[in-house]
Structure formats: structure tokens, C-alpha cells
Scaffold this active site. Structure first.
Site, PDB file in Angstrom:
ATOM      1  N   ARG A 162       0.848  -1.205   0.000  1.00 25.31           N
ATOM      2  CA  ARG A 162       0.000   0.000   0.000  1.00 25.31           C
ATOM      3  C   ARG A 162       0.875   1.244   0.000  1.00 25.31           C
ATOM      4  O   ARG A 162       0.577   2.234  -0.661  1.00 25.31           O
ATOM      5  CB  ARG A 162      -0.965   0.011   1.194  1.00 25.31           C
ATOM      6  CG  ARG A 162      -1.649   1.371   1.382  1.00 25.31           C
ATOM      7  CD  ARG A 162      -2.973   1.345   2.145  1.00 25.31           C
ATOM      8  NE  ARG A 162      -2.980   0.456   3.279  1.00 25.31           N
ATOM      9  CZ  ARG A 162      -2.364   0.690   4.460  1.00 25.31           C
ATOM     10  NH1 ARG A 162      -1.690   1.814   4.636  1.00 25.31           N
ATOM     11  NH2 ARG A 162      -2.436  -0.186   5.420  1.00 25.31           N
ATOM     12  N   TYR A 220     -15.527  16.174 -16.268  1.00 25.85           N
ATOM     13  CA  TYR A 220     -16.017  14.796 -16.316  1.00 25.85           C
ATOM     14  C   TYR A 220     -17.180  14.616 -15.319  1.00 25.85           C
ATOM     15  O   TYR A 220     -17.128  15.138 -14.203  1.00 25.85           O
ATOM     16  CB  TYR A 220     -14.847  13.866 -15.966  1.00 25.85           C
ATOM     17  CG  TYR A 220     -15.214  12.413 -15.843  1.00 25.85           C
ATOM     18  CD1 TYR A 220     -15.583  11.686 -16.961  1.00 25.85           C
ATOM     19  CD2 TYR A 220     -15.186  11.779 -14.609  1.00 25.85           C
ATOM     20  CE1 TYR A 220     -15.914  10.352 -16.842  1.00 25.85           C
ATOM     21  CE2 TYR A 220     -15.508  10.442 -14.488  1.00 25.85           C
ATOM     22  CZ  TYR A 220     -15.875   9.731 -15.609  1.00 25.85           C
ATOM     23  OH  TYR A 220     -16.206   8.421 -15.487  1.00 25.85           O
ATOM     24  N   ASP A 225      -6.923  18.182 -14.869  1.00 26.25           N
ATOM     25  CA  ASP A 225      -7.205  16.817 -15.308  1.00 26.25           C
ATOM     26  C   ASP A 225      -6.706  16.733 -16.753  1.00 26.25           C
ATOM     27  O   ASP A 225      -7.318  17.292 -17.659  1.00 26.25           O
ATOM     28  CB  ASP A 225      -8.716  16.565 -15.205  1.00 26.25           C
ATOM     29  CG  ASP A 225      -9.093  15.141 -15.567  1.00 26.25           C
ATOM     30  OD1 ASP A 225      -8.335  14.488 -16.310  1.00 26.25           O
ATOM     31  OD2 ASP A 225     -10.167  14.690 -15.140  1.00 26.25           O
ATOM     32  N   LYS A 265      -7.727   5.729 -19.734  1.00 25.62           N
ATOM     33  CA  LYS A 265      -7.995   6.231 -21.077  1.00 25.62           C
ATOM     34  C   LYS A 265      -6.732   6.108 -21.936  1.00 25.62           C
ATOM     35  O   LYS A 265      -6.257   5.023 -22.172  1.00 25.62           O
ATOM     36  CB  LYS A 265      -8.534   7.662 -20.985  1.00 25.62           C
ATOM     37  CG  LYS A 265      -9.600   7.854 -19.889  1.00 25.62           C
ATOM     38  CD  LYS A 265     -10.869   7.052 -20.114  1.00 25.62           C
ATOM     39  CE  LYS A 265     -11.798   7.009 -18.902  1.00 25.62           C
ATOM     40  NZ  LYS A 265     -12.130   8.267 -18.278  1.00 25.62           N
TER      41      LYS A 265
HETATM   42  C1  LIG Z   1     -12.759   8.713 -17.103  1.00 25.46           C
HETATM   43  C2  LIG Z   1     -12.349  10.029 -16.592  1.00 25.46           C
HETATM   44  C3  LIG Z   1     -12.151  10.229 -15.212  1.00 25.46           C
HETATM   45  C4  LIG Z   1     -12.401   9.143 -14.189  1.00 25.46           C
HETATM   46  O1  LIG Z   1     -11.506   8.092 -14.333  1.00 25.46           O
HETATM   47  P1  LIG Z   1     -11.846   6.542 -13.950  1.00 25.46           P
HETATM   48  O2  LIG Z   1     -10.589   5.858 -14.305  1.00 25.46           O
HETATM   49  O3  LIG Z   1     -13.029   6.141 -14.768  1.00 25.46           O
HETATM   50  O4  LIG Z   1     -12.144   6.525 -12.490  1.00 25.46           O
HETATM   51  C5  LIG Z   1     -11.728  11.481 -14.816  1.00 25.46           C
HETATM   52  N1  LIG Z   1     -11.534  12.480 -15.696  1.00 25.46           N
HETATM   53  C6  LIG Z   1     -11.717  12.325 -17.014  1.00 25.46           C
HETATM   54  C7  LIG Z   1     -11.470  13.463 -17.936  1.00 25.46           C
HETATM   55  C8  LIG Z   1     -12.144  11.102 -17.502  1.00 25.46           C
HETATM   56  O5  LIG Z   1     -12.349  10.957 -18.819  1.00 25.46           O
END
Ligand SMILES: *Cc1c(COP(=O)(O)O)cnc(C)c1O
Length: 381
Positions: A47, A99, A171, A196
């Protein structure tokens, strides 16, 4: 070393024990001490830190040009950890078209713990400055935004934040460090959903945070360990493998998405196309200035309302009807009922996410096949 090389060679690769060219997956919860109070290589419990995860974290940190990286179980775990840098009574100004899950975390979870949020389109200096309160601590950005692909001017955002002593968080999921390097603009903290583009193959969920100072590094390390939001060694390894091809994949995503955007833009069944690479996009000039390419996401509105949306989504053969993005396989979805269903309808409509909006994650298939698929879905006999 340049981006492509860093992506492949950061950390102990080849590995020190047996010379494996790839980083081994250290599937272990705990590490044997050499003596009381003395670990073998700084690891005691997974962890807190794990060698496979550490290699991924170092790789992402170097690609972003940051101080240290941290890998998390999901993008939301990364965001949940980052937002815990704040405390009750603090106020955050966030982009309004972030998001859907980010909006939900802020609005429906963190607000219950006394953290305050203002959601705002971050396209105007005066508007942002007017929203700053004495307790404002953080400016949270997403660019290009999801799903409208709005562009935030990073120079402007950082300038405002520095003047008012706000921490800036971005982000960077949609752009990836290949297309946008926010830390070079003075951003303090970068978060990712590695689910992604960074992983890029739709076979894992993961997240990351990259810091820029020793203080932030210490605090994020503390929170990751205290909250237990970190990523498993196996999932870390998958993301690490995905990142090796990030640059070539992003170049092809850019090329395919640009062709798709041009095609849709000319199509009579299409009302409006959202793609920062189009000269008509309101953020085009800034995107061109701060990004190395326009990315693989294209959103558009079809003519004919919800019925036309359903018909299109039922008729595609290559574009699969699914949430998520950034993988080799092309995906299509309706934000209003899928990725952004967690936003209340009134809020969604206020910020411009119509029911007619379709979001495409343009993948790595042959471009003629992709355009052929869009054509037959938009013009069913
Ligand atoms: C998918 C996404 C998230 C969240 O990520 P997860 O891996 O699904 O928890 C946050 N920000 C953006 C821009 C995203 O496309």
C-alpha cells in the site's frame, strides 16, 4: 532523453535481478526485512510502495515533467485523493463541464464534508476573478473538457491563480502529456484517468497524480498511503506497458480524429461539430498554441433529436456503444444518458450538453473504415 524514450526506459528496465527487458510484476503484499528496522530496498508494504507501481509512477512523472508521480486504482481514486489536500471550509473553483464523475465527487460527496465548490466556464478572466472568495484555495481545470472539448487558456488560469495564491489542478486525461505539458505552464498538480489514453487498450482502470514540489509530493504520498487508494501491481504493469506506445498512438488518434471531424463537419445530417482542431472551434487558437495536436475525441450534434441519436448509435458497426475513451477501439456514446448521466438535467442543459450530443472516441482503426461506418450510420438506406 526525449518523450518516446522516457516512456520506454524509465526505472529499472532492464530489471536488476534477472535482466528482464520489461518491469516484472511484483505481486506481493509485503517485503521481508533484512534486519530489524532495515528493509532490503526501501519497500515494506505494497500500500505504501511497490516496485512495479513505482516504475509506472516515475515514468508518468517524467513524461509530465513533474517532481513525483502516484498511481491510483482509478481516475476517481486519484481525484478523491487530490481533493483531500483541502479541508472543510475551503472553496474550489472548478470548470463547469468537467467529467461527470468529477462533478459528482465534488457536488455529492465532498460538499458533505464542508468543501465548497463553484462550477464555472473557465473562459473569461473577469468571471473567474469575480468567483474568488477569501476561502478559495484551488482552481480545478480540465482541457480539452469532457464532452464539449472546451479549451482553457493555461497561461490565463495560472496567472489568475498565482495572483490569488490558489493551487492549480488539471485533469490532463484527454490531452495526455504527449499533447499538453501543463507543468510547463506553471500548473501545480496534474491528475489522470490512466484508464484512457495512457493505458490505451480498454483493459484496465487506473489513475495518476503528478506533483511539482517536495511539499505536495509528501502530502500526496501521505494521503495515498493513509487512504489506500493506490493501484495494484498487475494493473500498474498494464498501464506501464500501454505508455510505451503512447506517442505513436496519440499521433494516429490525432490524424484519425481530424479526418472524422472534417467529415462530420461537411455532413448534412450533422448540426454541429465540437473539435478543437476545427478553425471554427472557439478554443482553436489557444489549443493550437498550447497543445501539440488536438487529440482523439470528437463530439457532435445530430439533426433530428433523440430519435436520430438512437438511430445513429444503433447503426454503427465499428464504433461500439460504450462509455470510456482512449483505447485502440473506436467508441460512441450519448453523454446525456451515459458518461454525464450523473449531472442533473438542468445543469447539463445549462452548460450546453444537449440530448442530441454524441461523443466519439476515435480509435486506431483504418480511417476509411471509420468514415465508412459513420457514413452508413448517418445515412441508413
Ligand atoms: C474517465 C475520466 C475520469 C475518471 O476516471 P476513472 O478511471 O473512470 O475513475 C476522470 N476524468 C476524465 C477526464 C475522464 O475521462
Amino acid at each position: 532523453m526525449k518523450f518516446e524514450t522516457i516512456a520506454i526506459h524509465t526505472g529499472d528496465r532492464p530489471d536488476k535481478a534477472f535482466g528482464a527487458i520489461t518491469m516484472p510484476i511484483y505481486m506481493t503484499s509485503t517485503f521481508v526485512f533484512e534486519d530489524v528496522g532495515k528493509t532490503k530496498a526501501g519497500y515494506d508494504y505494497s500500500r505504501t510502495a511497490n516496485p512495479t507501481r513505482k516504475t509506472l509512477e516515475d515514468t508518468i512523472a517524467r513524461l509530465e515533467g513533474g517532481k513525483a508521480g502516484f498511481a491510483f486504482a482509478t481516475g476517481m481514486a486519484a481525484e478523491a485523493t487530490a481533493i483531500h489536500l483541502l479541508k472543510a471550509g475551503d472553496h474550489v473553483i472548478s470548470g463547469d463541464d468537467v467529467y461527470g464523475g468529477t462533478y459528482r465527487l465534488f457536488q455529492n460527496v465532498m460538499q458533505n464534508f464542508g468543501v465548497e465548490f463553484t462550477f464555472l466556464r473557465l473562459d473569461n478572466r473577469r468571471k473567474i476573478e469575480q468567483a474568488i472568495r477569501p476561502n478559495t484555495k484551488m482552481l480545478w481545470l480540465e482541457t480539452p473538457s469532457n464532452p464539449l472539448l472546451n479549451i482553457v487558456d493555461l497561461e490565463m488560469a495560472v496567472d489568475i491563480a498565482r495572483k490569488h495564491k490558489l493551487m492549480t489542478v488539471i485533469d490532463n486525461t484527454f490531452a495526455t502529456p504527449y499533447l499538453l505539458r501543463p507543468i510547463e505552464y506553471g500548473i501545480d498538480l496534474v491528475v489522470h484517468s490512466t484508464t484512457k489514453y495512457l493505458n490505451g487498450h480498454c483493459d484496465v482502470v487506473g489513475g495518476a497524480v503528478v506533483t511539482t514540489t517536495d511539499e505536495l509530493t509528501e502530502r500526496v504520498q501521505f494521503l495515498s498511503n493513509a487512504m489506500g487508494t493506490c493501484q495494484s501491481p498487475f494493473d500498474s504493469w498494464l498501464v506501464l506497458r500501454g505508455i510505451e506506445t503512447l506517442a505513436v498512438r496519440m499521433r494516429q488518434h490525432n490524424e484519425n480524429a481530424a479526418a472524422v471531424a472534417d467529415y462530420l463537419n461537411e455532413h448534412s445530417a450533422v448540426e454541429k461539430v465540437y473539435y478543437p482542431g476545427l478553425k471554427t472551434h472557439p478554443g482553436h487558437r489557444i489549443a493550437k498554441k498550447q497543445m501539440k495536436g488536438f487529440g482523439g475525441m470528437v463530439s457532435f450534434e445530430v439533426k433530428g433529436g433523440n430519435r436520430a441519436v438512437k438511430r445513429f448509435l444503433r447503426n454503427t458497426r465499428i464504433f461500439a456503444l460504450a462509455e470510456s475513451l482512449g483505447g485502440a477501439a473506436s467508441l460512441a456514446e450519448q453523454p446525456a444518458t451515459m458518461s454525464h448521466a450523473s449531472m442533473p438535467k438542468e445543469f447539463r442543459e445549462k452548460i450546453g450538453i444537449k440530448d442530441e450530443l454524441i461523443r466519439l472516441s476515435v480509435g486506431l482503426e483504418d480511417i476509411d473504415d471509420l468514415i465508412g461506418d459513420l457514413k452508413q450510420a448517418l445515412e441508413p438506406d
